[in-house]
Design a protein around this motif. Sequence first.
Motif, PDB file in Angstrom:
ATOM      1  N   LYS A 257       0.741  -1.281  -0.061  1.00  0.00           N
ATOM      2  CA  LYS A 257      -0.207  -0.022  -0.009  1.00  0.00           C
ATOM      3  C   LYS A 257       0.792   1.211  -0.058  1.00  0.00           C
ATOM      4  CE  LYS A 257      -3.695   0.139   2.543  1.00  0.00           C
ATOM      5  NZ  LYS A 257      -4.411   0.273   3.981  1.00  0.00           N
ATOM      6  N   SER A 258       0.333   2.444  -0.355  1.00  0.00           N
ATOM      7  CA  SER A 258       0.841   3.594  -0.511  1.00  0.00           C
ATOM      8  C   SER A 258       0.081   4.674  -0.189  1.00  0.00           C
ATOM      9  CB  SER A 258       2.033   3.846  -1.607  1.00  0.00           C
ATOM     10  OG  SER A 258       1.369   3.805  -2.783  1.00  0.00           O
ATOM     11  N   LYS A 259       0.403   5.636   0.241  1.00  0.00           N
ATOM     12  CA  LYS A 259      -0.483   6.911   0.307  1.00  0.00           C
ATOM     13  C   LYS A 259       0.325   8.243   0.360  1.00  0.00           C
ATOM     14  CE  LYS A 259      -1.791   5.957   5.024  1.00  0.00           C
ATOM     15  NZ  LYS A 259      -3.068   5.970   5.847  1.00  0.00           N
ATOM     16  N   ARG A 260       0.160   9.157  -0.482  1.00  0.00           N
ATOM     17  CA  ARG A 260       0.737  10.517  -0.165  1.00  0.00           C
ATOM     18  C   ARG A 260       0.137  11.368   0.862  1.00  0.00           C
ATOM     19  NH1 ARG A 260       4.444  12.641  -2.481  1.00  0.00           N
ATOM     20  NH2 ARG A 260       4.740  11.231  -4.188  1.00  0.00           N
TER      21      ARG A 260
ATOM     22  N   TYR B 131       3.212  15.426   4.359  1.00  0.00           N
ATOM     23  CA  TYR B 131       4.663  15.494   4.801  1.00  0.00           C
ATOM     24  C   TYR B 131       5.366  14.479   3.958  1.00  0.00           C
ATOM     25  CZ  TYR B 131       2.400  12.294   8.048  1.00  0.00           C
ATOM     26  OH  TYR B 131       1.711  11.041   8.670  1.00  0.00           O
ATOM     27  N   GLY B 132       4.712  13.768   2.887  1.00  0.00           N
ATOM     28  CA  GLY B 132       5.583  13.032   1.872  1.00  0.00           C
ATOM     29  C   GLY B 132       4.638  11.833   1.499  1.00  0.00           C
ATOM     30  N   LEU B 133       5.580  10.873   1.019  1.00  0.00           N
ATOM     31  CA  LEU B 133       4.874   9.503   0.515  1.00  0.00           C
ATOM     32  C   LEU B 133       5.122   8.519   1.603  1.00  0.00           C
ATOM     33  CD1 LEU B 133       3.564   7.678  -1.563  1.00  0.00           C
ATOM     34  CD2 LEU B 133       6.261   7.405  -2.485  1.00  0.00           C
ATOM     35  N   VAL B 134       4.244   7.645   1.995  1.00  0.00           N
ATOM     36  CA  VAL B 134       4.056   6.498   2.912  1.00  0.00           C
ATOM     37  C   VAL B 134       3.946   5.291   2.283  1.00  0.00           C
ATOM     38  CG1 VAL B 134       3.308   5.699   5.302  1.00  0.00           C
ATOM     39  CG2 VAL B 134       3.361   8.160   4.661  1.00  0.00           C
TER      40      VAL B 134
ATOM     41  N   ASN C 177       8.935   8.935   3.037  1.00  0.00           N
ATOM     42  CA  ASN C 177      10.041   9.397   2.093  1.00  0.00           C
ATOM     43  C   ASN C 177      11.466   8.772   1.860  1.00  0.00           C
ATOM     44  OD1 ASN C 177       8.301  11.542   1.754  1.00  0.00           O
ATOM     45  ND2 ASN C 177       9.023  12.533   3.444  1.00  0.00           N
ATOM     46  N   GLY C 178      11.210   7.367   1.864  1.00  0.00           N
ATOM     47  CA  GLY C 178      12.341   6.438   1.247  1.00  0.00           C
ATOM     48  C   GLY C 178      13.037   6.013   2.720  1.00  0.00           C
ATOM     49  N   SER C 179      12.740   6.208   4.024  1.00  0.00           N
ATOM     50  CA  SER C 179      13.510   5.836   5.136  1.00  0.00           C
ATOM     51  C   SER C 179      12.379   4.937   6.167  1.00  0.00           C
ATOM     52  CB  SER C 179      13.871   7.151   5.739  1.00  0.00           C
ATOM     53  OG  SER C 179      14.742   8.027   5.240  1.00  0.00           O
ATOM     54  N   VAL C 180      13.003   3.994   6.553  1.00  0.00           N
ATOM     55  CA  VAL C 180      12.381   3.073   7.141  1.00  0.00           C
ATOM     56  C   VAL C 180      11.911   3.731   8.625  1.00  0.00           C
ATOM     57  CG1 VAL C 180      12.301   0.996   8.614  1.00  0.00           C
ATOM     58  CG2 VAL C 180      13.351   0.892   6.260  1.00  0.00           C
ATOM     59  N   ARG C 181      10.478   3.472   8.916  1.00  0.00           N
ATOM     60  CA  ARG C 181      10.148   4.436   9.999  1.00  0.00           C
ATOM     61  C   ARG C 181       9.594   3.389  11.071  1.00  0.00           C
ATOM     62  NH1 ARG C 181      12.076   9.193  10.608  1.00  0.00           N
ATOM     63  NH2 ARG C 181      12.069  10.238   8.590  1.00  0.00           N
ATOM     64  N   GLU C 182       8.818   2.209  10.671  1.00  0.00           N
ATOM     65  CA  GLU C 182       8.255   1.186  11.329  1.00  0.00           C
ATOM     66  C   GLU C 182       8.395  -0.114  10.784  1.00  0.00           C
ATOM     67  OE1 GLU C 182       6.323   2.180  14.005  1.00  0.00           O
ATOM     68  OE2 GLU C 182       6.206   4.260  13.378  1.00  0.00           O
ATOM     69  N   TYR C 183       8.530  -1.276  11.464  1.00  0.00           N
ATOM     70  CA  TYR C 183       8.772  -2.424  10.782  1.00  0.00           C
ATOM     71  C   TYR C 183       8.023  -3.685  11.799  1.00  0.00           C
ATOM     72  CZ  TYR C 183      12.684  -1.944  13.882  1.00  0.00           C
ATOM     73  OH  TYR C 183      13.575  -1.643  14.880  1.00  0.00           O
ATOM     74  N   SER C 184       7.782  -4.477  11.343  1.00  0.00           N
ATOM     75  CA  SER C 184       7.234  -5.815  11.930  1.00  0.00           C
ATOM     76  C   SER C 184       7.060  -7.022  11.321  1.00  0.00           C
ATOM     77  CB  SER C 184       5.582  -5.495  12.657  1.00  0.00           C
ATOM     78  OG  SER C 184       5.220  -6.574  13.191  1.00  0.00           O
TER      79      SER C 184
ATOM     80  N   ILE D 251      -0.844   0.278  12.062  1.00  0.00           N
ATOM     81  CA  ILE D 251      -0.104   1.245  12.296  1.00  0.00           C
ATOM     82  C   ILE D 251      -0.087   2.202  11.144  1.00  0.00           C
ATOM     83  CG2 ILE D 251       2.438   1.963  12.331  1.00  0.00           C
ATOM     84  CD1 ILE D 251       3.085  -0.614  14.221  1.00  0.00           C
ATOM     85  N   PHE D 252      -0.035   1.495   9.767  1.00  0.00           N
ATOM     86  CA  PHE D 252      -0.121   2.512   8.515  1.00  0.00           C
ATOM     87  C   PHE D 252      -1.372   3.253   8.375  1.00  0.00           C
ATOM     88  CE2 PHE D 252      -1.263   2.645   4.163  1.00  0.00           C
ATOM     89  CZ  PHE D 252       0.003   3.200   3.570  1.00  0.00           C
ATOM     90  N   ASP D 253      -2.643   2.588   8.766  1.00  0.00           N
ATOM     91  CA  ASP D 253      -3.841   3.298   8.773  1.00  0.00           C
ATOM     92  C   ASP D 253      -4.108   4.274   9.850  1.00  0.00           C
ATOM     93  OD1 ASP D 253      -4.503   1.640   6.618  1.00  0.00           O
ATOM     94  OD2 ASP D 253      -5.301   0.115   7.529  1.00  0.00           O
ATOM     95  N   ARG D 254      -3.517   4.127  10.905  1.00  0.00           N
ATOM     96  CA  ARG D 254      -3.835   4.880  12.201  1.00  0.00           C
ATOM     97  C   ARG D 254      -2.914   6.122  12.179  1.00  0.00           C
ATOM     98  NH1 ARG D 254      -1.433   3.693  16.863  1.00  0.00           N
ATOM     99  NH2 ARG D 254      -1.163   1.471  16.414  1.00  0.00           N
TER     100      ARG D 254
END
Length: 54
Positions: free
Chosen positions: A6-9, A12-15, A32-39, A48-51
Amino acid sequence: METTIKSKRVSYGLVELRDAGTASPRYRIYLNGSVREYSDDLNTIMSIFDRKYY
């Protein structure tokens, strides 16, 4: 090889939510190309992505 699930704009950028295949952790959220969360659990990372990123 990573594939985008999934992706969305956002303001503050592209997730992007990506599946890293056999790598661990398997699911990663990039902002924006940097890892922020992982599981390794898809349900957790989708939540997490949706919330968190809107």
